[in-house]
Scaffold this active site. Structure first.
Site, mmCIF file in Angstrom:
data_model
loop_
_atom_site.group_PDB
_atom_site.id
_atom_site.type_symbol
_atom_site.label_atom_id
_atom_site.label_comp_id
_atom_site.label_asym_id
_atom_site.label_seq_id
_atom_site.Cartn_x
_atom_site.Cartn_y
_atom_site.Cartn_z
ATOM 1 N N ASP A 256 0.822 -1.219 0.000
ATOM 2 C CA ASP A 256 0.000 0.000 0.000
ATOM 3 C C ASP A 256 0.853 1.264 0.000
ATOM 4 O O ASP A 256 0.333 2.360 -0.132
ATOM 5 C CB ASP A 256 -1.006 -0.007 1.146
ATOM 6 C CG ASP A 256 -0.361 -0.104 2.506
ATOM 7 O OD1 ASP A 256 -1.046 -0.426 3.466
ATOM 8 O OD2 ASP A 256 0.854 0.162 2.603
ATOM 9 N N GLY B 120 -3.536 5.724 -0.983
ATOM 10 C CA GLY B 120 -3.391 5.182 -2.326
ATOM 11 C C GLY B 120 -4.696 4.987 -3.068
ATOM 12 O O GLY B 120 -4.910 5.567 -4.129
ATOM 13 N N LEU B 121 -5.616 4.208 -2.501
ATOM 14 C CA LEU B 121 -6.851 3.910 -3.225
ATOM 15 C C LEU B 121 -7.730 5.139 -3.327
ATOM 16 O O LEU B 121 -8.422 5.347 -4.306
ATOM 17 C CB LEU B 121 -7.609 2.783 -2.511
ATOM 18 C CG LEU B 121 -7.167 1.384 -2.926
ATOM 19 C CD1 LEU B 121 -7.996 0.346 -2.199
ATOM 20 C CD2 LEU B 121 -7.283 1.201 -4.443
#
Lengths: 541, 428
Positions: free
Chosen positions: A284, A419-420
């Site tokens: 991640d 990140g996402l």
């Protein structure tokens, strides 16, 4: 004269107060006009000190100046001695006191106190706070540490643990309190005893024992370098100058201490509590890769942080600067390693201009950069003094050692978009909640603001180039697109402008700049949607 | 003051008026600090401090909470070459002002603010202002004043600033009748409240110094009645009197009583009918009393000690004692402007020690010995006193918050009640 609104460093006597206040049994008496007592609040409010700083001011007023301002200073010295009973008194004029030419050193000696009185030479119109701290510490060390034996140090007796002094921590230092705990732990694991820590917590008597240590750890060169060089010459004490900030530097520090002390480094290499390497390698963290980072602060923190940023976080150092002119040479060498032009200045407007120009993904700076970054909508974490009340957290939060590395990971990642989250923003950029201006979801209401007209003119400064930075680009009415100055001679078609706005704000500036450069290089006067995507293909992002 | 207290203050001078006058270290800001609120009040003014790095550092430290808002102030920092005479100070100032006004064409008034170093090296800022006015006066008025710690403590910097404006005030029209001039910076919201009350009483025209814009300098003349809204504007009021204006004496408008007496001074001077005065101020008085009633219980009978800070101390002590039942132990003021605070002094209870000036170490001793329930002091002393077990209120908040008038009376009382409430609340 130099025009300024905010300064990175206070006057040099501020450094003297920071050293005196950090120590025990040292009191500073300043020949100063009434208002100079404001300095006290930095200690009591920012550092939340329970006691007043170790300083007394002569508090002269206009009526004293025609008369006996020298007599006032002598009375102040005598009364400060009676009340505080220090073991050493430091005397100096502040900027106005310097103009009176009363010779505080001579006046204080004439009082005939039974303790050492050390006069400080702090040229207020040339030097600044860190220099003042270094000079004060040096004057104390030179005045109290005694004379060394000429020639090399005799070998340490068999079976005796090596010992060192830790030099540099002071009042109002950036995380000095916690760094010291962490560095002591490392030295303890190595089997190195700590002879004296100074200035923080040291008494004048402690300074007389400095020469007994085998070597010195120069924790903060801005404060300790001058004194450490004198100790090297006087007592043939080698100095460890590696600042253990980050994993690599902590390992280097351990190795260097072991080498200087002639011992085995292995015991200190227990890294079971070190999380940064795995956190940085875990998937991640992929989104951290190549984040463009700009660093600014005192020289040693920036040099140390740049290494962590590049080697341990996988960031890309796109710029670095310092206000520590005294360490300009070292700083230039460091900047060379990253292939960036060093910015050595104490004018925050120049820093702001550089930030606005570079549009980094992350700013690692001082509280000043935190403010600038907030205005420019850039994520920022603080790595260096000048300090703020937030830089004295209740929790243990060192920058140095293994725990320090863990703290750096958390602190630097925190301001960034996860990140996402970053991907989702790109996908659904016009979602009413998840719109392009949204802040990282874990940062609550700290939505980055666009540059508003009210904030536009920050202040006055000598460099007309900075005007561009502070004012929204001409003809750029939309607040969301005012994040970057337009290139003259290149016009955006409305559709292209609208398309640009669909790009998340944190990369929009870069996209705008790249596209304009692409258009300018090809002599295109107008930017269409096609140009935007051609530029994207060309630059690969 | 008792004999034993007189001994405890050895070295200080207690004069026949019962005021303890002390000389020593003063934990009070210099007058430059006034720039922090003055530049917010006068919205098209810029304050250029001619001083040292220390001045800039002070402004940054004192204005910490406002950092990086849009500051319309800056410091021209003197450097070695300025002192060594390698640079001509006046040329440097001209250069800086020229560039500044070029960049900030919205600035209508520029204050050149003198500091300790500029005074010691005798840079004549009045002369500089005169010269710069000849050049820029058509668009920007240039005015010099001193905020130096050699002559001013904290709020006195506002007094020197306003006093410097007095010569620039236009003359009131000869045929104009009585007018009221309210002197001293008030937050806009408070100013508007007072303006409404005066209007409803039929008192007018009413003008304020400073005005919000540099172009709105209030007119003054022989028919002007001056009502000070702040106790620290003594020099300004004296200069206005020299222009023929008449000063109205009143307690300062803190609390229900103070606000009523202050408004009454103006109403009486304008011959307002007492019934009308009552009708206009009645609702405000009732609201203020209601708000104070909620706080009174927590402050009644509590002993309060004021370190000198803003010169608001005497009027505030009067408010706390008469409207909230607090007992002032010592009321310190950096400068006792007897003429302006006489009506407040007269209402102070017996037994309160009034001290002027400061020897901070001795005063700390007195404070710790007196063990007051609440100590009002500056930021440099608050945490050290808290650590000794005292409860403190930062005095700077009294300067930076709207506290005048009926509708702020409850807020003002709340500022004093909160530290006590917090201490009672915490179980750690």
């Amino acid at each position: 004269m130099q025009l300024t609104v905010w300064t990175y460093e206070g006057p040099p006597h501020m450094g003297a107060i920071r050293v005196a206040t950090a120590m025990e049994g040292v009191h500073c008496v300043l020949h100063a006009p009434v208002g100079d007592t404001y300095a006290d609040l930095l200690f009591t409010m920012i550092e939340r000190r329970a006691g007043r700083p170790a300083v007394t001011y002569s508090s002269f007023q206009a009526r004293d100046m025609g008369g006996d301002s020298g007599g006032l200073f002598k009375r102040t010295v005598a009364e400060a001695y009676e009340r505080f009973r220090p073991q050493v008194i430091l005397v100096a004029p502040t900027c106005t006191g310097e103009l009176l030419q009363d010779d505080p050193g001579g006046l204080a000696r004439a009082v005939g106190l039974p303790i050492p009185v050390i006069p400080l030479s702090l040229p207020s119109y040339q030097r600044k706070e860190n220099w003042g701290a270094a000079e004060t510490f040096y004057a104390l060390v030179r005045g109290l540490a005694g004379r060394g034996q000429p020639g090399p140090r005799p070998p340490r007796p068999e079976g005796q643990a090596p010992s060192c002094n830790i030099l540099g921590p002071v009042s109002l230092g950036f995380r000095h309190r916690d760094d010291l705990v962490e560095v002591r732990r490392l030295l303890d694991l190595l089997g190195v005893t700590v002879n004296v820590v100074a200035p923080l917590g040291a008494s004048p008597a402690d300074l007389t024992r400095l020469g007994a240590a085998d070597f010195n750890v120069v924790l903060y060169p801005e404060v300790a370098d001058t004194a450490a060089r004198w100790l090297e010459r006087t007592f043939s004490q080698p100095s460890v100058r590696v600042m253990p900030i980050g994993v690599g530097a902590t390992r280097d520090f351990v190795a260097e201490v072991a080498r200087v002390a002639g011992i085995d480094p292995v015991p200190a290499l227990d890294e079971s509590t070190l999380r940064l390497p795995w956190y940085s390698r875990s998937v991640d963290s992929t989104y951290l890769t190549g984040k463009r980072v700009f660093l600014f602060g005192d020289a040693s923190h920036v040099i140390a942080a740049a290494r962590v940023a590049q080697d341990e976080m996988g960031f890309n150092v796109v710029g670095m600067g310092t206000y520590s002119r005294e360490f300009g040479r070292e700083f230039r060498q460091a900047a060379e390693q990253y292939g960036v032009e060093p910015l050595i200045t104490d004018d925050y407007l120049e820093v702001e201009a550089r930030l606005a120009d570079l549009r980094p993904d992350l700013v690692l700076g001082t509280q000043m950069e935190r403010h600038v970054a907030k205005r420019l909508g850039l994520p920022c974490a603080v790595i260096s003094a000048p300090v703020h009340v937030q830089d004295f957290p209740a929790r243990f939060a060192p920058q140095m050692g293994l725990e320090g590395a863990n703290v750096l990971f958390d602190t630097w990642v925190h301001p960034l978009m996860m990140g996402l989250e970053e991907h989702l923003l790109t996908m659904f950029r016009e979602d009413f909640e998840f719109h392009a201006e949204a802040a990282p979801s874990h940062l609550g209401s700290a939505a980055p603001r666009s540059l508003e007209p009210a904030d536009a003119v920050v202040s006055i400064q000598a460099d007309p180039a900075a005007t561009l930075v502070a004012a929204p680009a001409a003809g750029d009415a939309s607040p969301s697109s005012s994040t970057s100055p337009s290139t003259p001679g290149v016009t955006w078609e409305p559709e292209a402008e609208a398309e640009l706005r669909k790009i998340p704000f944190f990369v929009r500036g870069k996209a705008r700049r790249n596209t304009e450069r692409f258009a300018a290089d090809r002599g295109l006067a107008r930017i269409t949607v096609e140009t935007l995507y051609d530029a994207k293909a060309h630059f690969g992002s | 003051m008792t004999e034993s207290m007189a001994e405890a203050t050895e070295g200080a001078v207690k004069t026949c008026d019962g005021v303890l006058r002390e000389r020593g270290q003063q934990s009070v800001f210099c007058g430059l600090t006034g720039v922090v609120w003055l530049h917010r009040k006068i919205q098209d003014a810029f304050f250029l401090i001619v001083g040292s790095r220390t001045c800039a550092h002070l402004m940054q430290s004192a204005a910490g909470v406002m950092i990086f808002a849009e500051p319309r102030f800056g410091t021209a920092v003197l450097e070695e070459r300025d002192l060594a005479g390698m640079a001509d100070a006046h040329q440097e100032i001209d250069r800086m002002v020229g560039r500044l006004l070029e960049r900030r064409p919205d600035i209508r008034m520029l204050f050149l603010v003198g500091s300790c170093p500029s005074e010691v090296i005798k840079i004549d800022l009045d002369r500089a202002a005169h010269r710069l006015n000849a050049r820029h006066g058509a668009t920007t008025r240039v005015v010099a004043y001193s905020g130096s710690g050699l002559d001013t403590a904290f709020t006195q910097g506002e007094d020197t600033c306003l006093a410097a404006l007095v010569p620039h005030l236009p003359a009131a029209p000869a045929d104009e009748g009585r007018s009221l001039l309210v002197v001293g910076c008030l937050p806009d919201v408070v100013e508007d409240q007072f303006a409404r009350l005066f209007r409803d009483m039929g008192v007018g025209p009413v003008r304020f110094l400073p005005a919000r814009g540099a172009r709105d300098l209030p007119a003054v003349g022989p028919n002007t009645l001056v009502l000070a809204a702040q106790p620290f504007v003594g020099d300004t009021v004296r200069l206005l009197e020299r222009k023929g204006a008449t000063r109205l004496a009143a307690p300062f408008p803190f609390g229900a009583e103070g606000t009523t007496l202050w408004l009454k001074a103006a109403a009486d001077a304008f011959g307002v009918d007492p019934q009308r005065f009552e009708a206009v101020t009645g609702p405000g008085q009732a609201r203020a009393r209601q708000a104070l009633g909620r706080v009174r219980e927590s402050l009644d009978g509590k002993r309060v000690f004021f370190f000198p800070d803003s010169q608001l101390e005497i009027p505030l002590a009067r408010f706390l004692s008469r409207e909230l039942g607090m007992i002032p132990v010592e009321v310190g003021t950096p400068y006792l402007n007897r003429q302006l605070v006489e009506p407040d002094l007269a209402l102070l209870p017996e037994g309160a020690l009034i001290s002027e000036g400061q020897d901070v170490d001795r005063q700390m001793d007195r404070c710790l010995a007196a063990k007051p329930d609440l100590t009002v002091c500056g930021l440099g002393l608050a945490n050290p006193l808290e650590a000794q077990g005292l409860t403190t209120k930062w005095s700077i908040e009294l300067v930076f918050s709207p506290v005048h008038g009926y509708d702020q009376a409850g807020d003002l009382a709340g500022l004093f009640a909160r530290p006590l409430a917090r201490r009672a609340l915490l179980k750690v």
